[in-house]
Design a protein around this motif. Sequence first.
Motif: not given
Length: 505
Positions: A2-9
């Motif tokens: 989830q962290t990397w999804s938020l960072v990607s956004m």
Amino acid sequence: MQTWSLVSMCVLLGIVVRWGVSLNSYSGAGKPPMFGDYEAQRHWQEVTYNLPLQEWYFNTSDNDLNYWGLDYPPLTAYHSLVCAYVAKTINPEWVDLHKSRGYESPAHKLFMRATVLVADLLIYIPAVVLYCLYLTDGSTKKKVCTVFCFLLYPGLILIDYGHFQYNGVSLGFALWGILALGLGWDALGSLAFCLALNYKQMELYHALPFFCYLLGKSVKLGLMGRGLFLLARIAATVLVTFALCWLPFLSDPGNTMQVVRRIFPVARGLFEDKVANTWCSLNILIKIRSILSSDSQIYISCACTLLAVLPSCIRLLMKPTFWQFKLALVNSSLAFFLFSYQVHEKSILLAALPVCLLLNDLPFMVIWFLQASTFSMLPLFLKDGLLVPYAVTSLAFLFFSIYLLSALERCSEEELRLGAYRKLLFYLPKLDLAWIVRVKFYISVLAMAGLSVMTVALVPPTHLPDLFPVLVSSTAFLHFLGTFIYFNIVQFSEPPSRKSQKKND
């Protein structure tokens, strides 16, 4: 995950903002004979592709140094050459010797903007993400918010994508160096910083903290044991990196010296445009360039810069911690900007990068400085037709950074690190320093907004044509001087406790 999804956004939003700024004009568009910094970058591609390496820095019939001659270290030239090969493949007219001078087309603009974005995606943005995730404290949400605010800083976006330069490359390499040192990979950190220094010589703003941190760490480990081994490994890394970057120019000493002369020109004088540093601001009252000779200006500038940076560097040598290192980077870069020779308004980006490293620690003061640093370049943005991007990105950064980082809630006396000020003002114990700082912040924001509107809407008196640029630079100078004093005092205070950091989370 989830962290990397938020960072990607966050990264995606950062890319959208960058590309949105790039849709505007650029430095010197349609303005012969020099055309501006956009043409400088294109011209370097033309020169490096068509001429032998030995002629890149020399004045010849094919390379007029008075027309955007190369004046950055070899790594910038190599980067231009790589871009030129791609440009030649797409459209040979873009780098055609002599004939491409002042070339302008929608397709070429798209290509040039893409080269900046690719460089950011490869170098700057990954370093920002990794630094915020691995070298900042707090919850995952807080780290992701820091990534977003870091990437949203308007100054760098407007200069690289609007005005048009590749500052993200040198700043990105420097950030990789900082990241590596923070993770304990000292040799890799040295290598990355050498790449930054060989891309843009202005990275000297950060050189003393790197040197003092690594030397202090080696001394602390013991110069008769592990410290000596670390120092030898770092020295070898630096020498090899510089040798490889300069190898094509080392066969002929004359060629080497010509590159050095191009990198460090001293004939331009103490300052040129209205820059928010000491000399330009002092020149309003005292015409320094008329009173002092060129040599005297250089000596005084050098002496003042060294005196300004010395306390911070000595502190770092004595206490080589990563916290001290970050503060020394801020204080060194601000000292160079305020007092060194031939400073450009865009050089404030070299102070903005290390200040961004403290977004998680001192959000209120950092946001304030970053806003002022963007404001200081207002005359340049107006010249490049970037008024709307300047207004939109500045307001967006101010809103999101204050909201996401809870900056206004994190400005108590303890959280602003004002304890040392309290000791200095022991004879005024009842003063609410945190309240005073907040009031000054609101006044500052209103002043910057008011001057921005006045600069755009009002016509200066005929006998004071530079009134508004001078007011902008002088106001920004007061902000920078105050920031320099503040961070020096913070560096000589105790480091933040883990307890206070957890409380903030």
